[in-house]
Design a protein around this motif. Structure first.
Motif, PDB file in Angstrom:
ATOM      1  N   GLY A 156       5.535 -13.361   4.960  1.00 22.92           N
ATOM      2  CA  GLY A 156       4.418 -13.519   6.676  1.00 22.92           C
ATOM      3  C   GLY A 156       3.279 -12.692   6.817  1.00 22.92           C
ATOM      4  O   GLY A 156       2.254 -12.332   7.274  1.00 22.92           O
ATOM      5  N   VAL A 157       2.255 -12.079   4.701  1.00 20.13           N
ATOM      6  CA  VAL A 157       1.594 -11.611   4.480  1.00 20.13           C
ATOM      7  C   VAL A 157       0.501 -12.451   4.514  1.00 20.13           C
ATOM      8  O   VAL A 157       0.637 -13.310   3.677  1.00 20.13           O
ATOM      9  CB  VAL A 157       1.828 -10.497   3.364  1.00 20.13           C
ATOM     10  N   ARG A 158      -1.372 -12.628   4.622  1.00 21.55           N
ATOM     11  CA  ARG A 158      -2.384 -12.954   4.425  1.00 21.55           C
ATOM     12  C   ARG A 158      -2.674 -12.339   3.382  1.00 21.55           C
ATOM     13  O   ARG A 158      -3.708 -12.950   2.714  1.00 21.55           O
ATOM     14  CB  ARG A 158      -2.704 -13.816   5.175  1.00 21.55           C
ATOM     15  N   ASP A 159      -3.052 -11.137   4.002  1.00 20.87           N
ATOM     16  CA  ASP A 159      -3.703 -10.259   3.247  1.00 20.87           C
ATOM     17  C   ASP A 159      -3.862  -9.043   3.279  1.00 20.87           C
ATOM     18  O   ASP A 159      -2.704  -8.889   4.419  1.00 20.87           O
ATOM     19  CB  ASP A 159      -5.262 -10.688   3.795  1.00 20.87           C
ATOM     20  N   ALA A 160      -4.324  -7.986   2.594  1.00 19.07           N
ATOM     21  CA  ALA A 160      -3.037  -6.493   2.870  1.00 19.07           C
ATOM     22  C   ALA A 160      -4.530  -5.454   1.345  1.00 19.07           C
ATOM     23  O   ALA A 160      -4.682  -6.337   0.616  1.00 19.07           O
ATOM     24  CB  ALA A 160      -1.829  -6.029   2.300  1.00 19.07           C
ATOM     25  N   CYS A 161      -4.579  -4.723   2.233  1.00 20.34           N
ATOM     26  CA  CYS A 161      -5.515  -3.566   1.240  1.00 20.34           C
ATOM     27  C   CYS A 161      -4.567  -1.981   1.633  1.00 20.34           C
ATOM     28  O   CYS A 161      -3.868  -1.931   2.757  1.00 20.34           O
ATOM     29  CB  CYS A 161      -6.735  -3.361   2.311  1.00 20.34           C
ATOM     30  N   VAL A 162      -4.526  -1.263   0.588  1.00 17.40           N
ATOM     31  CA  VAL A 162      -3.247  -0.427   0.890  1.00 17.40           C
ATOM     32  C   VAL A 162      -4.362   0.835   0.556  1.00 17.40           C
ATOM     33  O   VAL A 162      -5.165   0.429  -0.433  1.00 17.40           O
ATOM     34  CB  VAL A 162      -2.456  -0.158  -0.062  1.00 17.40           C
ATOM     35  N   VAL A 163      -4.307   1.959   0.591  1.00 14.04           N
ATOM     36  CA  VAL A 163      -4.551   3.439  -0.129  1.00 14.04           C
ATOM     37  C   VAL A 163      -4.307   4.809   1.217  1.00 14.04           C
ATOM     38  O   VAL A 163      -2.814   4.771   1.401  1.00 14.04           O
ATOM     39  CB  VAL A 163      -5.731   3.902   1.644  1.00 14.04           C
ATOM     40  N   GLY A 164      -4.411   5.440   0.161  1.00 16.85           N
ATOM     41  CA  GLY A 164      -4.109   7.142   0.469  1.00 16.85           C
ATOM     42  C   GLY A 164      -4.409   7.464   0.695  1.00 16.85           C
ATOM     43  O   GLY A 164      -5.718   7.730   1.059  1.00 16.85           O
ATOM     44  N   LEU A 165      -3.457   7.853   2.043  1.00 13.95           N
ATOM     45  CA  LEU A 165      -3.883   8.770   3.169  1.00 13.95           C
ATOM     46  C   LEU A 165      -4.245  10.768   3.129  1.00 13.95           C
ATOM     47  O   LEU A 165      -3.151  10.733   2.727  1.00 13.95           O
ATOM     48  CB  LEU A 165      -4.013   8.669   4.032  1.00 13.95           C
ATOM     49  N   GLN A 166      -4.737  11.593   3.039  1.00 13.02           N
ATOM     50  CA  GLN A 166      -4.447  12.860   3.134  1.00 13.02           C
ATOM     51  C   GLN A 166      -2.879  12.866   4.016  1.00 13.02           C
ATOM     52  O   GLN A 166      -2.578  12.412   5.568  1.00 13.02           O
ATOM     53  CB  GLN A 166      -4.814  14.038   3.514  1.00 13.02           C
ATOM     54  N   ASP A 167      -1.830  13.570   3.645  1.00 11.70           N
ATOM     55  CA  ASP A 167      -0.467  14.180   4.624  1.00 11.70           C
ATOM     56  C   ASP A 167       0.138  15.388   4.036  1.00 11.70           C
ATOM     57  O   ASP A 167       0.135  15.825   3.204  1.00 11.70           O
ATOM     58  CB  ASP A 167      -0.064  12.878   4.013  1.00 11.70           C
ATOM     59  N   PRO A 168       0.458  16.542   4.868  1.00 10.75           N
ATOM     60  CA  PRO A 168       0.342  17.229   5.100  1.00 10.75           C
ATOM     61  C   PRO A 168       2.367  17.420   4.068  1.00 10.75           C
ATOM     62  O   PRO A 168       1.965  18.748   3.729  1.00 10.75           O
ATOM     63  CB  PRO A 168       1.285  18.368   6.619  1.00 10.75           C
TER      64      PRO A 168
END
Length: 377
Positions: free
Chosen positions: A299-311
């Protein structure tokens, strides 16, 4: 310095080709720039050894001006023809102010052929690509270069026959997802995944195998290590930036920011960027591996994964996903479970956001900073 503004039109590509012809013959250094580039005036003191200056997209930092000699440009083009099966007719279908597009022109000059030029002034149009492809001479090999997004759009638009009319399509600018490669090959399209950058005069490793004259090494031969490249394709450094030049070009090698490993048969596998690791809950997760796992979902055509600050986690794994069917996207929980099964619980995204398109920078590269801003909102 001969600055040539490139606006995506065939006329601009022809102006650039004339300037490039002169530069390769020892004339003025050419600097192709996208039309309306802010602060377009370059420093006036490019060394005479430079035939071209390519301004990088800055997708991972401040843009740099890469100095490329005629020797490096022609060595790359010659080695490409040797790998593909000989000189042929090229179709320019990517922006010519980036190295991938510029090399299409260099290869055409060396082949003594007139390139076809796709008008990109209004963006990439699959139907226009098909029409221009038909006009390209049929005798001898036919080649083009695309970024993965363009290839996917051709297949989505039902233009696989146009893509399959080429003897080879070099895919560069960003990694070629496995699913997209399989889809192209199932449609009879011969794709070659190219790894390289402006600093190596374009792609210098094709489907994991270095071009003739190119050598590849890593800092950790048996596992993931920083990739180094050398050969006649290397740039001379960065314009007016001795510090960056000294840091990146050392001992005859260009030291990339990419991680890779070399298989026993000598093939290079790129594993992502050195700054691509997300430290979540004390576990290091490779963002590119999570993106690859998402892309393996039907079901996925494209994707980008990143890290976000999380407490709680320090960094949270989050993903921007382009679904194949925007009206019926996969359930986020299904995607999370899909990644968990493939890579383990720490890699499963804490949040998935569906988007119509990924923000891009440069020749088809996901703009990670823009994705982070999008996912914070």
């Amino acid at each position: 310095m001969n600055v040539v503004e490139v606006d995506g039109t065939p006329d601009a590509a022809r102006r650039l080709m004339r300037a490039l012809t002169d530069a390769l013959d020892g004339g003025d250094t050419v600097l192709p720039l996208a039309a309306n580039t802010p602060d377009a005036e370059p420093p006036p003191d490019a060394p005479s050894s430079a035939a071209a200056v390519i301004r990088t997209s800055g997708s991972t930092g401040t843009p740099k001006d890469v100095l490329l000699s005629a020797r490096a440009l022609t060595a790359s083009a010659t080695a490409t023809h040797a790998r593909l099966g000989g000189p042929g007719h090229w179709l320019l279908a990517t922006p010519a102010h980036y190295i991938g597009g510029l090399q299409v022109l260099v290869r055409s000059l060396l082949a003594g052929t007139e390139p076809g030029v796709l008008d990109l002034s209004s963006g990439f149009q699959p139907e226009a690509f098909a029409q221009v492809s038909k006009a390209l001479p049929g005798e001898g090999p036919r080649y083009t270069a695309l970024v993965p997004t363009q290839l996917a759009r051709l297949l989505d638009a039902g233009q696989a026959d146009a893509a399959a009319s080429f003897d080879a399509i070099i895919i560069g600018g960003a990694a070629l997802p496995t699913g997209l490669r399989e889809r192209a090959e199932d449609n009879g399209v011969r794709v070659i995944s190219a790894y390289g950058m402006s600093e190596t005069a374009g792609g210098c490793v094709y489907d994991g195998v270095p071009l003739d004259g190119v050598r590849v090494a890593t800092d950790a031969p048996t596992e993931a290590g920083r990739v180094r490249l050398t050969g006649p394709i290397l740039a001379d450094g960065y314009l007016n930036d001795d510090a960056e030049t000294s840091a990146a070009f050392r001992d005859g090698w260009f030291h990339t920011n990419d991680l890779g490993r070399i298989s026993p048969d000598g093939r290079l596998e790129i594993l992502g960027r050195a700054d691509d690791v997300i430290n979540t809950g004390g576990v290091k997760v490779a963002a590119h591996a999570v993106a690859d796992a998402l892309l393996s979902h039907r079901g996925v055509r494209d994707a980008c994964v990143v890290g976000l600050q999380d407490p709680d986690w320090g960094e949270a794994v989050v993903a921007a996903v382009v679904p194949h069917d925007p009206e019926r996207p996969p359930a986020p929980d299904d995607l999370t479970a899909h990644v968990r099964t493939a890579l383990g619980a720490p890699s499963a995204p804490k949040r998935v956001r569906f988007v119509a398109e990924l923000p891009l920078r440069g020749p088809g590269k996901p703009d990670h900073d823009a994705v982070r801003r999008l996912l914070r909102s």
